[in-house]
Write an enzyme that holds these catalytic residues in place. Structure first.
Site, PDB file in Angstrom:
ATOM      1  N   GLU A  17      10.448   8.046  10.217  1.00 16.95           N
ATOM      2  CA  GLU A  17       9.657   8.923   8.476  1.00 16.95           C
ATOM      3  C   GLU A  17       9.111   9.501   9.145  1.00 16.95           C
ATOM      4  OE1 GLU A  17       7.942   5.808   7.068  1.00 16.95           O
ATOM      5  OE2 GLU A  17       5.934   6.469   7.249  1.00 16.95           O
ATOM      6  N   THR A  48       8.095  10.008   2.803  1.00 14.53           N
ATOM      7  CA  THR A  48       6.698   9.575   2.245  1.00 14.53           C
ATOM      8  C   THR A  48       6.210  10.444   1.213  1.00 14.53           C
ATOM      9  OG1 THR A  48       4.617  10.162   3.053  1.00 14.53           O
ATOM     10  CG2 THR A  48       6.118   8.442   4.504  1.00 14.53           C
ATOM     11  N   ARG A 107       4.067   1.391  -5.146  1.00 14.92           N
ATOM     12  CA  ARG A 107       3.176   1.078  -6.067  1.00 14.92           C
ATOM     13  C   ARG A 107       2.249   1.681  -5.302  1.00 14.92           C
ATOM     14  NH1 ARG A 107      -2.071  -3.580  -5.978  1.00 14.92           N
ATOM     15  NH2 ARG A 107      -2.214  -2.106  -4.825  1.00 14.92           N
ATOM     16  N   ALA A 124       5.264  -2.408  -7.777  1.00 12.95           N
ATOM     17  CA  ALA A 124       6.457  -1.826  -7.821  1.00 12.95           C
ATOM     18  C   ALA A 124       7.239  -2.042  -8.648  1.00 12.95           C
ATOM     19  CB  ALA A 124       6.547  -2.099  -6.170  1.00 12.95           C
ATOM     20  N   HIS A 148       0.138  -8.620   2.465  1.00  7.89           N
ATOM     21  CA  HIS A 148      -0.116  -7.868   1.672  1.00  7.89           C
ATOM     22  C   HIS A 148      -1.619  -7.273   1.831  1.00  7.89           C
ATOM     23  CE1 HIS A 148      -1.742  -4.568  -1.228  1.00  7.89           C
ATOM     24  NE2 HIS A 148      -1.044  -3.305  -0.425  1.00  7.89           N
ATOM     25  N   LYS A 164      10.572  -8.155  -6.488  1.00  8.77           N
ATOM     26  CA  LYS A 164      11.379  -6.868  -6.158  1.00  8.77           C
ATOM     27  C   LYS A 164      12.651  -6.931  -6.176  1.00  8.77           C
ATOM     28  CE  LYS A 164       8.116  -5.027  -3.508  1.00  8.77           C
ATOM     29  NZ  LYS A 164       6.797  -4.341  -3.144  1.00  8.77           N
ATOM     30  N   LYS A 271       6.835  13.553  14.581  1.00 10.01           N
ATOM     31  CA  LYS A 271       6.740  13.782  15.909  1.00 10.01           C
ATOM     32  C   LYS A 271       7.879  13.541  16.477  1.00 10.01           C
ATOM     33  CE  LYS A 271       2.015  11.691  16.824  1.00 10.01           C
ATOM     34  NZ  LYS A 271       1.615  10.328  16.808  1.00 10.01           N
TER      35      LYS A 271
HETATM   36  P1  FAD Z   1       4.195  -4.075  -5.229  1.00 11.63           P
HETATM   37  O1  FAD Z   1       4.954  -4.076  -4.251  1.00 11.63           O
HETATM   38  O2  FAD Z   1       3.358  -3.476  -6.050  1.00 11.63           O
HETATM   39  O3  FAD Z   1       2.283  -4.748  -4.120  1.00 11.63           O
HETATM   40  C1  FAD Z   1       0.709  -4.187  -4.286  1.00 11.63           C
HETATM   41  C2  FAD Z   1       0.163  -5.793  -4.125  1.00 11.63           C
HETATM   42  O4  FAD Z   1       0.135  -6.714  -5.851  1.00 11.63           O
HETATM   43  C3  FAD Z   1       0.672  -6.855  -3.554  1.00 11.63           C
HETATM   44  O5  FAD Z   1      -0.438  -7.683  -3.183  1.00 11.63           O
HETATM   45  C4  FAD Z   1       1.449  -8.112  -4.350  1.00 11.63           C
HETATM   46  O6  FAD Z   1       1.384  -9.200  -3.941  1.00 11.63           O
HETATM   47  C5  FAD Z   1       1.337  -7.433  -5.820  1.00 11.63           C
HETATM   48  N1  FAD Z   1       1.656  -7.869  -6.490  1.00 11.63           N
HETATM   49  C6  FAD Z   1       3.610  -7.879  -7.004  1.00 11.63           C
HETATM   50  N2  FAD Z   1       3.658  -7.751  -8.221  1.00 11.63           N
HETATM   51  C7  FAD Z   1       2.888  -8.294  -8.244  1.00 11.63           C
HETATM   52  C8  FAD Z   1       2.528  -9.069 -10.074  1.00 11.63           C
HETATM   53  N3  FAD Z   1       3.808  -8.740 -10.653  1.00 11.63           N
HETATM   54  N4  FAD Z   1       2.450 -10.055 -10.245  1.00 11.63           N
HETATM   55  C9  FAD Z   1       0.923 -10.184  -9.419  1.00 11.63           C
HETATM   56  N5  FAD Z   1       0.688  -9.476  -8.591  1.00 11.63           N
HETATM   57  C10 FAD Z   1       1.386  -8.718  -8.024  1.00 11.63           C
HETATM   58  N6  FAD Z   1       2.030   4.564   0.003  1.00 11.63           N
HETATM   59  C11 FAD Z   1       1.942   5.425  -0.380  1.00 11.63           C
HETATM   60  O7  FAD Z   1       1.257   6.634  -0.955  1.00 11.63           O
HETATM   61  N7  FAD Z   1       2.982   6.681  -0.412  1.00 11.63           N
HETATM   62  C12 FAD Z   1       4.568   6.357   0.209  1.00 11.63           C
HETATM   63  O8  FAD Z   1       5.552   7.014   0.799  1.00 11.63           O
HETATM   64  C13 FAD Z   1       3.998   4.333   1.213  1.00 11.63           C
HETATM   65  N8  FAD Z   1       5.582   4.605   2.157  1.00 11.63           N
HETATM   66  C14 FAD Z   1       4.903   3.350   2.453  1.00 11.63           C
HETATM   67  C15 FAD Z   1       6.298   2.433   2.465  1.00 11.63           C
HETATM   68  C16 FAD Z   1       6.249   1.056   3.363  1.00 11.63           C
HETATM   69  C17 FAD Z   1       7.994   0.838   4.300  1.00 11.63           C
HETATM   70  C18 FAD Z   1       5.380   0.129   2.916  1.00 11.63           C
HETATM   71  C19 FAD Z   1       5.195  -1.160   3.811  1.00 11.63           C
HETATM   72  C20 FAD Z   1       4.054   0.824   2.927  1.00 11.63           C
HETATM   73  C21 FAD Z   1       4.007   2.378   1.754  1.00 11.63           C
HETATM   74  N9  FAD Z   1       3.286   2.819   1.389  1.00 11.63           N
HETATM   75  C22 FAD Z   1       2.750   3.811   0.922  1.00 11.63           C
HETATM   76  C23 FAD Z   1       1.768   1.953   0.968  1.00 11.63           C
HETATM   77  C24 FAD Z   1       1.751   1.463  -0.508  1.00 11.63           C
HETATM   78  O9  FAD Z   1       2.088   1.610  -1.200  1.00 11.63           O
HETATM   79  C25 FAD Z   1       0.558   0.239   0.102  1.00 11.63           C
HETATM   80  O10 FAD Z   1       0.481  -0.741   0.721  1.00 11.63           O
HETATM   81  C26 FAD Z   1       0.058  -0.448  -1.592  1.00 11.63           C
HETATM   82  O11 FAD Z   1      -1.538  -0.602  -1.475  1.00 11.63           O
HETATM   83  C27 FAD Z   1       0.986  -0.979  -2.117  1.00 11.63           C
HETATM   84  O12 FAD Z   1       2.383  -0.852  -2.474  1.00 11.63           O
HETATM   85  P2  FAD Z   1       4.373  -1.638  -2.658  1.00 11.63           P
HETATM   86  O13 FAD Z   1       5.039  -1.107  -3.437  1.00 11.63           O
HETATM   87  O14 FAD Z   1       4.130  -2.790  -2.109  1.00 11.63           O
HETATM   88  O15 FAD Z   1       3.120  -2.529  -4.182  1.00 11.63           O
END
Ligand code: FAD
Length: 289
Positions: A17, A48, A107, A124, A148, A164, A271
């Site tokens: 990454e 990212t 998200r 998301a 999460h 998802k 890095k």
């Molecule tokens: P979601 O899947 O939407 O989940 C977020 C929260 O909402 C969770 O608590 C979930 O349980 C809840 N939820 C989901 N769907 C529902 C629903 N239908 N109803 C009610 N609750 C729901 N951040 C950045 O800004 N840029 C990046 O490039 C980036 N890359 C990442 C890469 C990886 C591999 C990981 C693990 C994280 C990354 N993040 C990045 C961080 C990420 O954006 C955050 O962790 C964010 O808070 C959650 O994103 P998500 O896509 O998992 O959200």
């Protein structure tokens, strides 16, 4: 090339990454670092996306450069929570026009002072549906072996993860973890919940003591006693800490591959030396048919 084909190839799959700079004056040095990592020829590289999309051009430029110059498939991250549907659509169209085939749909973190009534995306899964509407991409998502931080239970988080998959994710990359048993237990639970897509295990090589403090403060990731002992013993000696952190990450990867987790993602944090050392440590293991 679609990263899902690499993940499903049956061979060990390694990705690195990188993250784009926050300001344009750093672009050249970051680009140089990403090129050095791409020259190591990982199976794919993830790039990212700055929350809010302020550096979206950089994500695109770096992803495109890695693909064109090194033939390494790029997985461009895309967040949605602080963007409008129009902005997200425009970014998807740009990715499509630039030949990017793979998107990690996220998200993003909700900014503290953000007016939630203006949110056009809440989860998301809505972004995944939107991406599918505008193009034929290979879409991945994020998952959290320890749950999460915003979700009350891991079981509930797994229910949301299933949404998802149903929305069109073909794989999930995990948040970092430092105890492989946490991942094995998570895999058991998600398979039991009917989630079938491949999981890419996210491993963070911790190369300085401050990094681990930041990580645990932010995400609450569990740090096993074995790793805490390493940080306590070597944390004040940067060279020793780096060597120990890389060795620990390498050992995690070997254990994962030995136990059937074929796809591993290294949070290599721009890095090249760390990425190179891990690749070297695994060279014969990765060369296995
Ligand atoms: P979601 O899947 O939407 O989940 C977020 C929260 O909402 C969770 O608590 C979930 O349980 C809840 N939820 C989901 N769907 C529902 C629903 N239908 N109803 C009610 N609750 C729901 N951040 C950045 O800004 N840029 C990046 O490039 C980036 N890359 C990442 C890469 C990886 C591999 C990981 C693990 C994280 C990354 N993040 C990045 C961080 C990420 O954006 C955050 O962790 C964010 O808070 C959650 O994103 P998500 O896509 O998992 O959200």
């Amino acid at each position: 090339m679609r990263v899902i084909d690499k993940i499903r190839s049956g061979r060990p799959c390694l990705s690195f990454e990188v993250f784009p700079p926050k300001t344009s004056d750093k672009f050249d040095s970051v680009k140089e670092a990403t090129e050095q990592i791409a020259a190591l020829k990982p199976d794919f590289m993830s790039v990212t996306y700055g929350a809010g999309g302020g550096t979206s051009e950089f994500t695109l430029n770096i992803a495109q450069n890695i693909e064109k110059k090194f033939g390494v498939p790029a997985l461009a991250h895309l967040t949605c929570v602080s963007s409008t549907k129009e902005q997200v659509k425009a970014q998807i169209e740009k990715l499509k026009a630039d030949g990017i085939e793979n998107i990690l749909a996220l998200r993003g973190d909700i900014p503290q002072d953000f007016d939630r009534s203006k949110m056009e995306f809440h989860h998301a899964s809505e972004l995944i549906e939107c991406i599918r509407q505008y193009g034929d991409f290979c879409i991945g998502g994020a998952c959290y072996p320890e749950g999460h931080t915003e979700c009350e239970t891991l079981a509930k988080d797994i229910e949301h993860l299933k949404l998802k998959e149903e929305a069109g994710c073909s794989f999930f990359t995990t948040q970092m973890f430092f105890d492989n048993n946490i991942l094995y237990s998570f895999l058991y639970k998600i398979r039991d919940a009917g989630i079938t897509v491949p999981i890419v295990a996210g491993i963070m090589p911790v190369t300085n003591a401050n990094q681990i403090k930041r990580i645990t403060n932010l995400s609450g990731t569990f740090v096993p006693a074995r790793f805490r002992a390493i940080v306590e013993r070597f944390g004040n000696d940067p060279k020793a800490m780096k060597q120990a952190g890389i060795a620990y990450a390498t050992e995690q990867v070997i254990d994962l591959l030995a136990n059937g987790v074929n796809a591993v993602h290294i949070y290599s944090m721009n890095k090249p030396d760390v990425a190179a050392k891990i690749k070297e440590n695994l060279c014969d293991i990765l060369a296995q048919a």
